[in-house]
Design an enzyme around this catalytic site. Sequence first.
Site, PDB file in Angstrom:
ATOM      1  N   PHE A  35      12.734   1.111   2.764  1.00 30.18           N
ATOM      2  CA  PHE A  35      13.956   2.589   2.012  1.00 30.18           C
ATOM      3  C   PHE A  35      14.000   2.181  -0.163  1.00 30.18           C
ATOM      4  O   PHE A  35      14.687   0.651   0.029  1.00 30.18           O
ATOM      5  CB  PHE A  35      15.111   2.203   3.021  1.00 30.18           C
ATOM      6  N   SER A  57      10.089   5.335  -8.804  1.00 31.82           N
ATOM      7  CA  SER A  57       9.068   4.890  -7.419  1.00 31.82           C
ATOM      8  C   SER A  57       8.886   6.773  -6.868  1.00 31.82           C
ATOM      9  O   SER A  57       9.851   7.280  -7.118  1.00 31.82           O
ATOM     10  CB  SER A  57       9.829   3.687  -6.540  1.00 31.82           C
ATOM     11  N   ASP A  93       4.407   2.738  -3.195  1.00 37.70           N
ATOM     12  CA  ASP A  93       4.768   2.701  -2.155  1.00 37.70           C
ATOM     13  C   ASP A  93       4.181   2.997  -0.614  1.00 37.70           C
ATOM     14  O   ASP A  93       4.719   3.191  -0.264  1.00 37.70           O
ATOM     15  CB  ASP A  93       6.498   2.859  -1.707  1.00 37.70           C
ATOM     16  N   HIS A 131       2.440  -1.116  -4.637  1.00 34.38           N
ATOM     17  CA  HIS A 131       2.697  -1.805  -4.274  1.00 34.38           C
ATOM     18  C   HIS A 131       2.726  -2.287  -2.081  1.00 34.38           C
ATOM     19  O   HIS A 131       2.804  -0.968  -2.038  1.00 34.38           O
ATOM     20  CB  HIS A 131       4.389  -1.443  -4.345  1.00 34.38           C
ATOM     21  N   HIS A 180       4.790   4.117  -9.616  1.00 37.68           N
ATOM     22  CA  HIS A 180       5.073   3.092  -8.079  1.00 37.68           C
ATOM     23  C   HIS A 180       4.777   3.956  -7.157  1.00 37.68           C
ATOM     24  O   HIS A 180       5.685   4.848  -7.099  1.00 37.68           O
ATOM     25  CB  HIS A 180       6.234   2.583  -8.827  1.00 37.68           C
ATOM     26  N   MET A 188      11.389  -8.264  -5.194  1.00 41.70           N
ATOM     27  CA  MET A 188      13.026  -7.381  -4.782  1.00 41.70           C
ATOM     28  C   MET A 188      13.870  -7.361  -4.697  1.00 41.70           C
ATOM     29  O   MET A 188      14.375  -8.685  -4.489  1.00 41.70           O
ATOM     30  CB  MET A 188      12.030  -7.591  -2.598  1.00 41.70           C
ATOM     31  N   MET A 244       3.269  -2.867   0.752  1.00 45.34           N
ATOM     32  CA  MET A 244       3.845  -3.274   2.024  1.00 45.34           C
ATOM     33  C   MET A 244       3.230  -3.346   3.779  1.00 45.34           C
ATOM     34  O   MET A 244       3.709  -2.185   4.573  1.00 45.34           O
ATOM     35  CB  MET A 244       5.615  -2.756   1.933  1.00 45.34           C
ATOM     36  N   MET A 300       3.495   2.009   2.378  1.00 50.29           N
ATOM     37  CA  MET A 300       3.962   1.027   3.507  1.00 50.29           C
ATOM     38  C   MET A 300       3.549   1.169   5.292  1.00 50.29           C
ATOM     39  O   MET A 300       3.639   2.566   5.042  1.00 50.29           O
ATOM     40  CB  MET A 300       5.397   1.545   4.017  1.00 50.29           C
ATOM     41  N   SER A 320      15.421   6.004  -6.721  1.00 47.29           N
ATOM     42  CA  SER A 320      16.045   8.062  -6.225  1.00 47.29           C
ATOM     43  C   SER A 320      17.244   7.525  -7.724  1.00 47.29           C
ATOM     44  O   SER A 320      18.066   8.548  -8.094  1.00 47.29           O
ATOM     45  CB  SER A 320      17.480   6.943  -5.601  1.00 47.29           C
ATOM     46  N   ASP A 349      12.567  -4.532  -8.708  1.00 44.26           N
ATOM     47  CA  ASP A 349      12.822  -3.466  -7.599  1.00 44.26           C
ATOM     48  C   ASP A 349      13.450  -3.001  -6.325  1.00 44.26           C
ATOM     49  O   ASP A 349      13.411  -3.855  -5.705  1.00 44.26           O
ATOM     50  CB  ASP A 349      11.098  -3.037  -6.868  1.00 44.26           C
ATOM     51  N   GLY A 350      13.873  -2.251  -5.991  1.00 43.74           N
ATOM     52  CA  GLY A 350      15.264  -1.648  -5.550  1.00 43.74           C
ATOM     53  C   GLY A 350      16.874  -1.387  -6.194  1.00 43.74           C
ATOM     54  O   GLY A 350      16.928  -2.545  -6.367  1.00 43.74           O
ATOM     55  N   GLY A 351      17.190  -0.751  -5.938  1.00 43.86           N
ATOM     56  CA  GLY A 351      18.615  -0.746  -6.890  1.00 43.86           C
ATOM     57  C   GLY A 351      19.085  -0.670  -7.839  1.00 43.86           C
ATOM     58  O   GLY A 351      20.143  -0.438  -8.426  1.00 43.86           O
TER      59      GLY A 351
HETATM   60  O1  LIG Z   1       9.781  -0.824  -2.774  1.00 48.54           O
HETATM   61  C1  LIG Z   1       9.944   0.087  -2.284  1.00 48.54           C
HETATM   62  C2  LIG Z   1      11.305   0.325  -1.133  1.00 48.54           C
HETATM   63  O2  LIG Z   1      10.589  -1.057   0.173  1.00 48.54           O
HETATM   64  C3  LIG Z   1      10.640   0.482  -4.040  1.00 48.54           C
HETATM   65  O3  LIG Z   1      10.042   0.506  -4.679  1.00 48.54           O
HETATM   66  C4  LIG Z   1      12.003   1.879  -3.963  1.00 48.54           C
HETATM   67  O4  LIG Z   1      11.074   2.690  -3.303  1.00 48.54           O
HETATM   68  C5  LIG Z   1      12.433   1.914  -4.948  1.00 48.54           C
HETATM   69  O5  LIG Z   1      13.712   2.999  -4.567  1.00 48.54           O
HETATM   70  P1  LIG Z   1      15.603   2.906  -5.218  1.00 48.54           P
HETATM   71  O6  LIG Z   1      16.221   1.366  -4.806  1.00 48.54           O
HETATM   72  O7  LIG Z   1      15.363   2.331  -6.779  1.00 48.54           O
HETATM   73  O8  LIG Z   1      15.937   3.479  -4.680  1.00 48.54           O
HETATM   74 FE   LIG Z   2       8.112  -0.996  -3.785  1.00 51.19          FE
END
Ligand SMILES: O=C(CO)[C@@H](O)[C@H](O)COP(=O)(O)O
Ligand SMILES: [Fe+2]
Length: 226
Positions: A149, A10, A37, A68, A35, A143, A70, A39, A200, A177-179
């Site tokens: 974020f 990302s 984002d 993506h 990726h 998600m 948003m 937003m 991250s 996507d996310g964490g």
């Molecule tokens: O779409 C999103 C957040 O809304 C993601 O794409 C984040 O950017 C992923 O970041 P990490 O959770 O991997 O740090």
């Molecule tokens: Fe995303």
Amino acid sequence: MGVTPKIAPSMLSSDFANLASEAARMLNDGADWLHMDIMGRHFVPNLTIGVPVIQSLRKHTKAYLDCHLMVTNPLDYVEPLRKAGASGFTFHIETSKDNWPELVQRIKSGGMMPGVALRPGTPVEEIYPLVEAENPVELVLVMTVEPGFGGQKFMPEMMDKVRLLRQKYPSLNIEVDGGLGPSTIDTAASAGANCIVAGSSVFGAPEPAQVISLLRKSVEKAQQTS
Ligand SMILES: O=C(CO)[C@@H](O)[C@H](O)COP(=O)(O)O
Ligand SMILES: [Fe+2]
């Protein structure tokens, strides 16, 4: 499983002032997709990049740009993003309950891959009609954090959605996507995800190539044992 692993850093976690070189670095380190984002402050409480940034980045890379969206009005972005050079266009079902057939059709006519995303609170059943349509989406983005974020904590309870989707649609691209990172990838991969977004964990690593390789190996291993 007939789906290919795709590792998508990302770019939200990259140094935006050096976006072209950050993109080149990720591709050199083994990324399949980038990726992006996009937003707007209405659908999520954050404002990131838009069409001009995609257009600028496209001048520096031939990579697959996995966008993506948003934003509350994704239909307005189909033509501008096509012209800018987007490769994938993933909109949120929450923004497009009434007009998704037209949206999917226009994304496809623009030569982009249509995808649909769902927030953690949205039931997975809502996207079945989009996958089963005559003109279907080709990717579902589950998600695993609230959109808005980078750097948030992975929600393992979202894996029920991934498992259901994988059982029902063996050849669907399922993106998470996310964490995502070394400590969460096995959970997502064994549930059936094949497209992995990671911000991250990749950009924060001393050796991003090692993280990208670890993510890919986890997906490959899960696919071999399923
Ligand atoms: O779409 C999103 C957040 O809304 C993601 O794409 C984040 O950017 C992923 O970041 P990490 O959770 O991997 O740090
Ligand atoms: Fe995303």
